[in-house]
Design a protein around this motif. Structure first.
Motif, PDB file in Angstrom:
ATOM      1  N   VAL A  13      19.063  37.607 -51.295  1.00  0.00           N
ATOM      2  CA  VAL A  13      19.418  36.339 -52.458  1.00  0.00           C
ATOM      3  C   VAL A  13      20.548  35.720 -51.669  1.00  0.00           C
ATOM      4  N   GLY A  14      21.611  36.344 -50.908  1.00  0.00           N
ATOM      5  CA  GLY A  14      22.528  35.646 -50.278  1.00  0.00           C
ATOM      6  C   GLY A  14      22.005  34.641 -49.345  1.00  0.00           C
ATOM      7  N   LEU A  15      21.272  35.059 -48.540  1.00  0.00           N
ATOM      8  CA  LEU A  15      20.604  33.892 -47.498  1.00  0.00           C
ATOM      9  C   LEU A  15      19.838  33.055 -48.091  1.00  0.00           C
ATOM     10  N   MET A  16      19.284  33.381 -49.388  1.00  0.00           N
ATOM     11  CA  MET A  16      18.390  32.182 -49.841  1.00  0.00           C
ATOM     12  C   MET A  16      19.255  31.281 -50.500  1.00  0.00           C
ATOM     13  N   LEU A  18      22.319  30.458 -48.953  1.00  0.00           N
ATOM     14  CA  LEU A  18      22.652  29.518 -47.870  1.00  0.00           C
ATOM     15  C   LEU A  18      21.469  28.552 -47.469  1.00  0.00           C
ATOM     16  N   MET A  19      20.192  29.234 -47.312  1.00  0.00           N
ATOM     17  CA  MET A  19      19.249  28.131 -46.989  1.00  0.00           C
ATOM     18  C   MET A  19      19.049  27.106 -47.699  1.00  0.00           C
ATOM     19  N   LEU A  20      19.362  27.293 -49.312  1.00  0.00           N
ATOM     20  CA  LEU A  20      18.923  26.334 -50.288  1.00  0.00           C
ATOM     21  C   LEU A  20      19.973  25.138 -50.189  1.00  0.00           C
ATOM     22  N   GLY A  21      21.193  25.691 -49.796  1.00  0.00           N
ATOM     23  CA  GLY A  21      22.281  24.646 -49.539  1.00  0.00           C
ATOM     24  C   GLY A  21      22.217  23.777 -48.168  1.00  0.00           C
ATOM     25  N   CYS A  22      21.065  24.367 -47.421  1.00  0.00           N
ATOM     26  CA  CYS A  22      21.007  23.613 -46.157  1.00  0.00           C
ATOM     27  C   CYS A  22      19.746  22.892 -46.174  1.00  0.00           C
ATOM     28  N   PRO A  25      16.019  18.913 -50.206  1.00  0.00           N
ATOM     29  CA  PRO A  25      15.798  17.679 -49.495  1.00  0.00           C
ATOM     30  C   PRO A  25      17.168  16.638 -49.836  1.00  0.00           C
ATOM     31  N   GLN A  26      17.604  17.035 -51.112  1.00  0.00           N
ATOM     32  CA  GLN A  26      18.905  15.851 -51.252  1.00  0.00           C
ATOM     33  C   GLN A  26      19.956  16.447 -50.422  1.00  0.00           C
ATOM     34  N   TYR A  27      20.004  17.657 -49.792  1.00  0.00           N
ATOM     35  CA  TYR A  27      21.064  17.938 -48.939  1.00  0.00           C
ATOM     36  C   TYR A  27      20.545  17.530 -47.471  1.00  0.00           C
ATOM     37  N   ASN A  28      19.698  18.344 -46.903  1.00  0.00           N
ATOM     38  CA  ASN A  28      19.293  18.100 -45.652  1.00  0.00           C
ATOM     39  C   ASN A  28      20.177  18.277 -44.463  1.00  0.00           C
ATOM     40  N   GLN A  29      21.244  18.962 -44.519  1.00  0.00           N
ATOM     41  CA  GLN A  29      22.238  18.915 -43.609  1.00  0.00           C
ATOM     42  C   GLN A  29      22.377  20.534 -43.297  1.00  0.00           C
ATOM     43  N   TYR A  30      22.314  21.140 -41.838  1.00  0.00           N
ATOM     44  CA  TYR A  30      22.283  22.544 -41.440  1.00  0.00           C
ATOM     45  C   TYR A  30      23.771  22.470 -41.197  1.00  0.00           C
ATOM     46  N   TRP A  31      24.678  21.956 -41.200  1.00  0.00           N
ATOM     47  CA  TRP A  31      25.843  22.425 -40.867  1.00  0.00           C
ATOM     48  C   TRP A  31      26.311  23.635 -41.599  1.00  0.00           C
ATOM     49  N   LEU A  33      25.111  26.458 -41.619  1.00  0.00           N
ATOM     50  CA  LEU A  33      24.466  27.787 -41.098  1.00  0.00           C
ATOM     51  C   LEU A  33      25.653  28.312 -40.270  1.00  0.00           C
ATOM     52  N   PHE A  34      26.678  27.755 -40.039  1.00  0.00           N
ATOM     53  CA  PHE A  34      27.803  28.101 -39.017  1.00  0.00           C
ATOM     54  C   PHE A  34      28.135  29.354 -39.829  1.00  0.00           C
ATOM     55  N   VAL A  35      28.310  29.525 -40.797  1.00  0.00           N
ATOM     56  CA  VAL A  35      28.739  30.721 -41.548  1.00  0.00           C
ATOM     57  C   VAL A  35      28.053  31.904 -41.118  1.00  0.00           C
ATOM     58  N   LEU A  36      26.972  31.926 -40.550  1.00  0.00           N
ATOM     59  CA  LEU A  36      26.093  33.108 -40.291  1.00  0.00           C
ATOM     60  C   LEU A  36      27.120  33.807 -39.136  1.00  0.00           C
ATOM     61  N   PHE A  37      27.615  33.142 -38.352  1.00  0.00           N
ATOM     62  CA  PHE A  37      28.529  33.556 -37.157  1.00  0.00           C
ATOM     63  C   PHE A  37      29.698  34.628 -37.905  1.00  0.00           C
ATOM     64  N   PHE A  38      30.231  34.123 -39.072  1.00  0.00           N
ATOM     65  CA  PHE A  38      31.103  34.978 -39.845  1.00  0.00           C
ATOM     66  C   PHE A  38      30.551  36.198 -40.607  1.00  0.00           C
ATOM     67  N   TYR A  39      29.437  36.091 -40.983  1.00  0.00           N
ATOM     68  CA  TYR A  39      28.590  37.297 -41.474  1.00  0.00           C
ATOM     69  C   TYR A  39      28.659  38.321 -40.439  1.00  0.00           C
TER      70      TYR A  39
END
Length: 128
Positions: A13-16, A18-22, A25-31, A33-39
């Motif tokens: 659910v948490g990764l979902m 995160l992926m929805l935020g990336c 279509p209205q967001y469409n920015q993958y910046w 995903l850098f929080v994956l390093f913190f995970y």
């Protein structure tokens, strides 16, 4: 078994979020995903300190306190990075909210993992 299934569900659910935020279509920015390093980095200081420290000592230990301090810094950075991205207008505020929600769920899942499997019994995370 129930704890393991609920922890995997929480991670999914948490990764979902995160992926929805990336990927919406209205967001469409993958910046974000850098929080994956913190995970990945968040449990490392505590795991290292847990291996180095003998738990028979009931008093406070500087190594464990340093590990908790570093882990806290990593978690705060994971929450701060999407806010900085949104303030710099690299991502939208809606994407920032989705990433922050995902952060909350993922870090709660990581905490739950250490609470469930953190004891030194025959079924613990130290065997992995």
């Amino acid at each position: 078994v129930v704890a393991l299934i609920s922890l995997s569900f929480g991670g999914a659910v948490g990764l979902m979020f995160l992926m929805l935020g990336c990927a919406l279509p209205q967001y469409n920015q993958y910046w974000p995903l850098f929080v994956l390093f913190f995970y990945i980095l968040s449990p490392v200081p505590y795991c290292i300190a847990r291996r180095l420290v003998d738990d028979t000592d009931a008093t406070s230990n500087a190594c464990k306190e340093l590990a908790i301090f570093l882990t806290t810094g990593i978690v705060v950075s994971a929450f701060g990075l999407p806010i900085v991205f949104a303030r710099a207008e690299l991502i939208y505020w809606g994407a920032c909210a989705l990433v922050l929600t995902g952060n909350t769920v993922i870090f709660a899942t990581i905490l739950g993992f250490f609470l469930v499997f953190g004891s030194n019994d025959d079924f613990s995370w130290q065997q992995w």
